[in-house]
Enzyme design. Structure first.
Site, short mmCIF file in Angstrom:
data_model
loop_
_atom_site.label_atom_id
_atom_site.label_comp_id
_atom_site.label_asym_id
_atom_site.label_seq_id
_atom_site.Cartn_x
_atom_site.Cartn_y
_atom_site.Cartn_z
N SER A 75 -23.50 -7.35 16.31
CA SER A 75 -23.13 -8.71 16.71
C SER A 75 -21.78 -8.77 17.42
O SER A 75 -21.51 -9.72 18.16
CB SER A 75 -23.10 -9.64 15.49
OG SER A 75 -22.20 -9.16 14.52
N HIS A 78 -15.39 -2.93 13.18
CA HIS A 78 -15.33 -4.38 13.33
C HIS A 78 -16.72 -5.01 13.43
O HIS A 78 -16.90 -6.18 13.10
CB HIS A 78 -14.46 -4.77 14.53
CG HIS A 78 -13.00 -4.63 14.25
ND1 HIS A 78 -12.03 -5.35 14.89
CD2 HIS A 78 -12.33 -3.84 13.37
CE1 HIS A 78 -10.83 -5.03 14.43
NE2 HIS A 78 -11.00 -4.10 13.51
N ASP A 79 -17.70 -4.25 13.87
CA ASP A 79 -19.08 -4.74 13.84
C ASP A 79 -19.56 -4.81 12.39
O ASP A 79 -20.06 -5.84 11.93
CB ASP A 79 -19.99 -3.81 14.66
CG ASP A 79 -21.43 -4.30 14.70
OD1 ASP A 79 -21.65 -5.54 14.63
OD2 ASP A 79 -22.34 -3.46 14.81
N THR A 127 -4.72 5.83 12.82
CA THR A 127 -3.61 6.65 13.29
C THR A 127 -4.00 7.42 14.55
O THR A 127 -3.18 8.17 15.08
CB THR A 127 -3.13 7.63 12.21
OG1 THR A 127 -4.23 8.47 11.82
CG2 THR A 127 -2.59 6.89 11.01
N PRO A 175 -9.85 -7.07 8.01
CA PRO A 175 -8.50 -6.91 7.50
C PRO A 175 -7.46 -6.95 8.62
O PRO A 175 -7.71 -6.47 9.73
CB PRO A 175 -8.53 -5.52 6.84
CG PRO A 175 -9.96 -5.25 6.58
CD PRO A 175 -10.72 -5.92 7.68
N GLY A 205 -22.48 -7.04 8.28
CA GLY A 205 -23.18 -5.76 8.40
C GLY A 205 -23.20 -5.21 9.81
O GLY A 205 -22.74 -5.84 10.77
N ASN A 259 -10.26 -9.22 17.38
CA ASN A 259 -10.99 -8.49 18.42
C ASN A 259 -10.56 -8.82 19.84
O ASN A 259 -10.62 -7.97 20.74
CB ASN A 259 -12.50 -8.80 18.31
CG ASN A 259 -13.11 -8.25 17.05
OD1 ASN A 259 -12.65 -7.24 16.52
ND2 ASN A 259 -14.15 -8.91 16.56
N ARG A 262 -13.29 1.95 16.13
CA ARG A 262 -12.88 0.60 15.72
C ARG A 262 -13.98 -0.43 16.01
O ARG A 262 -14.19 -1.37 15.24
CB ARG A 262 -11.59 0.22 16.46
CG ARG A 262 -10.95 -1.09 15.98
CD ARG A 262 -9.53 -1.22 16.54
NE ARG A 262 -8.87 -2.44 16.13
CZ ARG A 262 -8.85 -3.56 16.85
NH1 ARG A 262 -9.48 -3.61 18.01
NH2 ARG A 262 -8.21 -4.62 16.40
N ASP A 286 -24.78 -4.90 12.68
CA ASP A 286 -25.91 -5.50 13.38
C ASP A 286 -25.66 -5.65 14.88
O ASP A 286 -26.42 -6.34 15.56
CB ASP A 286 -26.23 -6.88 12.77
CG ASP A 286 -25.06 -7.85 12.90
OD1 ASP A 286 -23.96 -7.40 13.30
OD2 ASP A 286 -25.24 -9.04 12.62
#
Ligand SMILES: *[C@@H]1O[C@H](CO)[C@@H](O)[C@H](O)[C@H]1NC(C)=O
Ligand SMILES: *[C@@H]1O[C@H](CO)[C@@H](O)[C@H](O)[C@H]1NC(C)=O
Ligand SMILES: *[C@@H]1O[C@H](CO)[C@@H](O)[C@H](O)[C@H]1NC(C)=O
Ligand SMILES: *[C@@H]1O[C@H](CO)[C@@H](O)[C@H](O)[C@H]1NC(C)=O
Length: 214
Positions: free
Chosen positions: A78, A68-69, A198, A167, A74, A96, A64, A76
């Site tokens: 961050s 999420h990065d 899942t 999302p 992109g 997050n 995850r 990176d």
């Protein structure tokens, strides 16, 4: 259809898409660290294995973290950045905050890499490799894909973009699909990344919301 072969293929496609945008394709290289950090995979694998041995849930968390990065400007790295004077962190964005995990795993791997090959491997590449290793351990060693390397670490984060673009489980499918499409991903990737949710744990409030909805 054999569900395992479908998943393997889809996960592979997903990561090809996630990490090989047309621009990145010309820049990333599977052998990027072959001469400068030959033990890279071994060190990342050890770090991920240690973390999962202590806390099996960490496999899902590392997957995850990578998702999420990558979904915000992109892959990176961050998502790893704390709040700074010039920006608010992605790690404290709503999708997050108190849910993205694995920072200490990436830190530990980075520390080991600094001993083996100082100032060489980007944190963005560590996050990408850690996700691959996490899936490898979680999936019984059959899920594996090659990770092209050479990402540069971002020096800024965008909390607004994280809030708007990642999302949410409470959005309609059309909206989630639109977010994937805007990143050059396909409906198959919606299915794969939804399926990736899942494994691991979810917080109670995500289920409470569903009770209200239905
Ligand atoms: C890679 O790791 C092995 C096993 O720990 C070690 O013997 C070797 O010296 C390392 N290679 C480099 C280039 O650091
Ligand atoms: C082991 O996992 C727990 C969470 O389950 C965490 O609090 C702890 O810091 C972890 N220990 C190590 C050494 O990673
Ligand atoms: C951050 O993202 C938002 C939403 O995508 C965008 O409008 C804004 O310009 C971005 N900020 C910076 C500093 O790039
Ligand atoms: C879904 O997207 C539409 C069109 O962008 C927007 O108007 C709507 O508010 C979104 N729904 C949710 C629940 O985010």
């Amino acid at each position: 259809m054999d569900p395992n072969s479908y998943s393997t293929h889809s996960l592979f496609s997903l990561f090809v898409l996630l990490v090989l945008s047309p621009l990145a394709f010309t820049q990333l290289d599977y052998r990027f660290y072959d001469s400068t950090c030959p033990n890279l995979t071994r060190i990342v694998r050890y770090g991920v294995w240690s973390a999962i041995s202590n806390d099996t849930r960490m496999a899902a968390s590392l997957l995850r973290l990578h998702f999420h990065d990558c979904f915000v400007n992109g892959c990176d790295g961050s998502v790893l950045l704390d709040d700074a004077s010039s920006f608010m962190s992605e790690k404290n964005a709503a999708p997050n905050h108190n849910s993205v995990r694995g920072f200490e795993v990436i830190d530990a791997i980075k520390a080991n890499l600094e001993k083996a090959c100082p100032s060489t491997v980007s944190c963005a590449d560590i996050v990408a490799l850690a996700a691959r290793e996490a899936v490898y351990f979680a999936g019984g060693f059959i899920y594996y894909w090659s990770v092209p390397l050479g990402r540069r670490d971002g020096t800024t984060a965008n909390q607004t973009a994280a809030n708007q673009q990642i999302p949410s489980p409470f959005e309609p499918l059309e909206n989630i699909t639109a977010k994937f499409t805007s990143k050059g991903l396909e409906f198959k990737d919606v299915v794969v990344l939804s399926g990736a949710h899942t494994i691991g744990f979810a917080q109670c409030f995500t289920f409470k919301q569903r009770l209200f909805n239905f």
